[in-house]
Write an enzyme that holds these catalytic residues in place. Structure first.
Site, PDB file in Angstrom:
ATOM      1  N   THR A  73      75.982 -97.060  62.004  1.00  0.00           N
ATOM      2  CA  THR A  73      74.826 -97.542  61.207  1.00  0.00           C
ATOM      3  C   THR A  73      75.247 -98.161  59.876  1.00  0.00           C
ATOM      4  OG1 THR A  73      73.208 -96.024  62.166  1.00  0.00           O
ATOM      5  CG2 THR A  73      72.693 -96.802  59.995  1.00  0.00           C
TER       6      THR A  73
ATOM      7  N   ARG B   3      65.825 -94.314  73.540  1.00  0.00           N
ATOM      8  CA  ARG B   3      66.002 -93.318  72.481  1.00  0.00           C
ATOM      9  C   ARG B   3      65.967 -94.017  71.109  1.00  0.00           C
ATOM     10  NH1 ARG B   3      69.857 -92.807  68.141  1.00  0.00           N
ATOM     11  NH2 ARG B   3      69.854 -90.637  67.483  1.00  0.00           N
ATOM     12  N   VAL B   4      65.276 -93.424  70.157  1.00  0.00           N
ATOM     13  CA  VAL B   4      65.218 -93.967  68.800  1.00  0.00           C
ATOM     14  C   VAL B   4      65.638 -92.864  67.836  1.00  0.00           C
ATOM     15  CG1 VAL B   4      63.737 -94.980  67.024  1.00  0.00           C
ATOM     16  CG2 VAL B   4      63.351 -95.547  69.430  1.00  0.00           C
ATOM     17  N   GLY B   5      66.487 -93.215  66.875  1.00  0.00           N
ATOM     18  CA  GLY B   5      66.950 -92.234  65.897  1.00  0.00           C
ATOM     19  C   GLY B   5      66.157 -92.298  64.604  1.00  0.00           C
ATOM     20  N   ASP B   6      66.788 -91.859  63.527  1.00  0.00           N
ATOM     21  CA  ASP B   6      66.109 -91.748  62.224  1.00  0.00           C
ATOM     22  C   ASP B   6      65.983 -93.073  61.487  1.00  0.00           C
ATOM     23  OD1 ASP B   6      68.982 -91.630  62.083  1.00  0.00           O
ATOM     24  OD2 ASP B   6      68.784 -91.207  59.946  1.00  0.00           O
TER      25      ASP B   6
ATOM     26  N   THR C 269      72.734 -92.163  57.354  1.00  0.00           N
ATOM     27  CA  THR C 269      73.467 -92.422  58.598  1.00  0.00           C
ATOM     28  C   THR C 269      73.975 -91.104  59.143  1.00  0.00           C
ATOM     29  OG1 THR C 269      75.397 -93.467  59.602  1.00  0.00           O
ATOM     30  CG2 THR C 269      75.573 -92.960  57.258  1.00  0.00           C
TER      31      THR C 269
ATOM     32  N   THR D 284      73.852 -88.142  62.701  1.00  0.00           N
ATOM     33  CA  THR D 284      73.183 -87.669  63.921  1.00  0.00           C
ATOM     34  C   THR D 284      71.677 -87.729  63.684  1.00  0.00           C
ATOM     35  OG1 THR D 284      73.686 -85.489  63.019  1.00  0.00           O
ATOM     36  CG2 THR D 284      74.994 -86.203  64.871  1.00  0.00           C
ATOM     37  N   GLY D 285      71.057 -88.776  64.220  1.00  0.00           N
ATOM     38  CA  GLY D 285      69.683 -89.117  63.868  1.00  0.00           C
ATOM     39  C   GLY D 285      68.686 -87.996  64.073  1.00  0.00           C
TER      40      GLY D 285
HETATM   41  N1  ASP Z   1      71.387 -92.378  62.580  1.00  0.00           N
HETATM   42  C1  ASP Z   1      71.567 -93.327  63.638  1.00  0.00           C
HETATM   43  C2  ASP Z   1      70.789 -92.918  64.846  1.00  0.00           C
HETATM   44  O1  ASP Z   1      70.685 -91.736  65.095  1.00  0.00           O
HETATM   45  C3  ASP Z   1      72.980 -93.472  64.057  1.00  0.00           C
HETATM   46  C4  ASP Z   1      73.948 -93.545  62.944  1.00  0.00           C
HETATM   47  O2  ASP Z   1      73.652 -93.427  61.783  1.00  0.00           O
HETATM   48  O3  ASP Z   1      75.082 -93.753  63.255  1.00  0.00           O
HETATM   49  O4  ASP Z   1      70.325 -93.773  65.565  1.00  0.00           O
END
Ligand code: ASP
Length: 314
Positions: free
Chosen positions: A184, A212-215, A235, A237-238
């Site tokens: 990210t 899948r969608v993260g943070d 950035t 683990t979302g």
């Molecule tokens: N936070 C992002 C997600 O979970 C990934 C990342 O920051 O590397 O999609």
């Protein structure tokens, strides 16, 4: 640089006046980066800082600086966003981005498969619609918004295909190192008028399920700005950043609990760590120095520009 607790690290960035802080992702890597990869990353961070800070030096708004910096990183294949993004289990790129201004204006999009610069879609959502978040906006709508579009293959690099295959093989053995799969980019800025803005752009995590969608595109989780307090981009683990409402949490700790910014960033990261997550955060406050923070063991790519000072670090 201060080690605020055994498990989080916080670095102060810059001071009063125009300030730009960027990140190119944080996480643990399966392999050490080669010298060439380090040099490529460092050079791209430096170019992103120059592009973004030039906007601030010319008196431009914080959001333009954020977008200029993120454009450079979306074009550089060494970061997990735009070209070179992490790939889904299906081998495609699905991109997410968000932009938020200190005045509360915000736009975001997820599941993008053709927008060359996902951060431009976030801006279009903010400026051209009454909404906050779009999922998989249609190609016709992106055209209407003037978004440059490319084939999905444009985003797919040999390095990311190899990373996907490697992850699949490890996953089969049950040893998939989830903390190594992400990246990210993000940027937070304060302009000459003291306005702040935050932006984040990502490909998600290697081998994620399609959909899948993260943070990153979620207001308050991966991206947040409030003109009275802070602009934040995360950035890592979302899922754990969403559970911690991480970016908003930094704002809440500063504004409601009266915590100093470095302590607020460290406490939020400690919450991520306690949930088994890892990653980092960049913060620019309405006044004073910014902050870069990351969990123990995470390698954080970051940089900041303030006056004549330029710092990049990995
Ligand atoms: N936070 C992002 C997600 O979970 C990934 C990342 O920051 O590397 O999609």
């Amino acid at each position: 640089m201060g080690e605020t607790s055994a498990r989080t690290h916080v670095v102060e960035a810059g001071g009063e006046g125009p300030l730009l802080v960027i990140h190119g992702g944080a996480g643990r890597r399966l392999h050490e980066m080669t010298a060439a990869q380090k040099a490529e990353t460092d050079e791209a961070l430096a170019r992103a800082l120059e592009a973004g800070y030039a906007v601030l030096e010319q008196g431009g708004p914080a959001e333009d600086a954020v977008i200029a910096a993120i454009h450079v990183m979306e074009d550089a294949p060494c970061f997990n966003c735009g070209r070179g993004a992490a790939l889904t289990l299906g081998g495609r790129a699905e991109l997410d981005a968000a932009l938020m201004l200190g005045d509360g204006n915000v736009g975001a999009a997820c599941g993008l498969t053709t927008a060359k610069h996902p951060i431009d879609v976030a801006r279009a959502v903010m400026e051209r619609t009454p909404h906050v978040l779009f999922s998989e906006p249609a190609a016709e709508l992106l055209d209407e918004w003037g978004i440059e579009q490319v084939e999905n293959d444009y985003f797919v690099t040999p390095a990311r295909l190899a990373a996907l295959e490697e992850w699949k093989a490890l996953h089969e053995t049950g040893d998939d190192h989830p903390e190594t799969r992400h990246g990210t980019v993000g940027a937070v800025a304060r302009d000459v008028r003291g306005h702040i803005a935050a932006g984040t752009s990502t490909g998600g995590i290697t081998g994620q399920q399609p959909g899948r969608v993260g943070d990153s595109p979620l207001c308050g989780a991966g991206t947040y700005a409030n003109g009275q307090t802070v602009a934040v981009s995360c950035t890592g683990t979302g899922e754990t950043f969403i559970q911690e409402v991480a970016a908003y949490q930094v704002h809440a700790r500063v504004s409601m609990a009266g915590e100093a910014l470095p302590d607020a960033a460290a406490a939020m990261l400690a919450g991520v760590d306690a949930r088994g997550g890892n990653g980092g955060v960049i913060v620019v406050p309405a006044s004073g120095a910014g902050v870069v923070g990351f969990t123990d063991g995470a390698q954080m790519n970051y940089g900041w520009a303030h006056g004549d000072t330029r710092v990049t670090h990995e």
